[in-house]
Design an enzyme around this catalytic site. Structure first.
Site, PDB file in Angstrom:
ATOM      1  CE1 TYR A  14      35.411  31.732  62.845  1.00  0.00           C
ATOM      2  CE2 TYR A  14      33.912  32.240  61.057  1.00  0.00           C
ATOM      3  CZ  TYR A  14      35.118  31.742  61.498  1.00  0.00           C
ATOM      4  OH  TYR A  14      36.033  31.253  60.600  1.00  0.00           O
ATOM      5  CG  ASP A  62      39.706  15.098  58.731  1.00  0.00           C
ATOM      6  OD1 ASP A  62      38.498  14.862  58.533  1.00  0.00           O
ATOM      7  OD2 ASP A  62      40.380  14.462  59.562  1.00  0.00           O
ATOM      8  CG  ASP A 115      35.647  31.701  57.090  1.00  0.00           C
ATOM      9  OD1 ASP A 115      35.899  32.086  55.933  1.00  0.00           O
ATOM     10  OD2 ASP A 115      36.001  32.327  58.099  1.00  0.00           O
TER      11      ASP A 115
END
Length: 352
Positions: free
Chosen positions: A138, A215, A239
């Site tokens: 980010y 995952d 997030d």
């Protein structure tokens, strides 16, 4: 006298903040504690008042406080604003140097049936996600062209270490298990996370360290959530995973979070947004805001007594089935707030 900077924000923000502060006030009367509350405009409300989502007075008030309590900001009213409300939150995080976001996911037995998971899977879920908040993809370099785009994920050892130390410190006081979630089979930055984690773990011999690819971790959160204690991960993965974790509780209206800084005040807030679609209807769920208050009392002020009074009354109210519509109940915000305060007042003699 401890000072709390209160940022009610936008849409349902003032509604749930008002509810939580009324309950907080009732609990203080029982435990004979006193906190100074100072309210400041923030987000869209501050844009309306001053033109800025983070006025200087609000910033200075937050810096001077012992803790910051935030409800919710943003919404369609300010979609075309020169500076959106969310920009104020990013600036506040940077100014307070808030590097770790702590999100607990806990499913009490009396709310297990509200989870979209089967009761036998959801029941006794109790883990925390520690998300790095100031670096990663980010904040990396990026570009967008007509035919291509790129985002870079950057991390330094210092940034990773301070987040991991926070995670291990929490685990010491919990179930003594840290899971670092990454994608080390692909990403160089994830390989660095693993290297740093193995070094940090040497200072915490009682804590078990293991690793999960993101995952696999995302699958286990919905199939084996009780296997986790403290999850430590990067900004992007944190997030995503923290929102997934919130969903298994049955309502994001229950989850509080803490953003920790290097020094200075920590910030406490619900994880949900400002919910413009239900604002003004009096049906907003106040539980996440109440839980933000109790988290603040315990983590910043070590006031377990006042937090305990609030938590006990909240548990009793939930057990009585007094819940807002998002949990399948019919109570308004005001009705649920009054019920919690009533439980506090009834229990008052036992705390004398």
């Amino acid at each position: 006298m401890p000072e709390i900077a209160v940022l009610a924000g936008d849409y349902i923000g003032p509604e749930i903040m008002t509810a939580a502060l009324k309950i907080f006030e009732a609990a203080q009367k029982v435990t004979q504690t006193t906190y100074t509350i100072k309210a400041y405009p923030f987000g869209g409300a501050a844009i309306d008042q001053t033109g800025s989502p983070l006025p200087e007075a609000t910033l200075q008030g937050a810096k001077a406080a012992d803790a910051v309590l935030l409800a919710a900001i943003g919404g369609p009213k300010w979609d075309q604003a020169t500076e959106r409300p969310e920009a104020g939150l990013l600036k506040l995080r940077k100014a307070l140097n808030l590097f770790a976001n702590i999100r607990p996911t806990k499913i009490p037995a009396n709310l297990a049936d509200a989870s979209p998971l089967k009761r036998e899977i959801a029941e006794n879920t109790d883990f925390v996600i520690a998300r790095e908040l100031t670096s990663g993809i980010y904040f990396g370099q990026r570009y967008l062209k007509s035919e291509e785009a790129a985002d870079t994920m950057f991390y330094s050892k210092t940034e990773i270490k301070r987040l991991l130390v926070t995670a291990f410190e929490m685990a010491q006081n919990r179930k003594k298990h840290v899971t670092v979630v990454d994608k080390a089979n692909v990403l160089a930055s994830s390989k660095l996370w693993r290297q740093v984690a193995q070094v940090v773990a040497m200072d915490y011999p009682e804590v078990t360290l293991d690793f999960e690819y993101v995952d696999a971790a995302s699958m286990k959160i919905i199939t084996q959530p009780t296997q986790f204690d403290v999850i430590a991960t990067s900004n992007l993965f944190g997030d995503i995973l923290s929102d997934e974790a919130a969903s298994i509780t049955g309502s994001i209206g229950t989850i509080a979070s803490e953003s920790k800084g290097v020094s200075g005040p920590n910030l406490y807030e619900p994880i949900h947004g400002s919910a413009p679609d239900i604002a003004g209807q009096g049906i907003a769920n106040p539980i996440s805001m109440i839980n933000s208050v109790t988290m603040m009392l315990i983590n910043t002020f070590q006031d377990t007594k006042t937090a305990g009074v609030i938590q006990q009354a909240l548990d009793q109210t939930i057990a009585q089935g007094i819940l807002t519509p998002d949990f399948g109940g019919t109570a308004t915000t005001a009705v649920m707030t009054a019920a919690i305060i009533n439980s506090i007042e009834k229990a008052a003699p036992s705390y004398v």
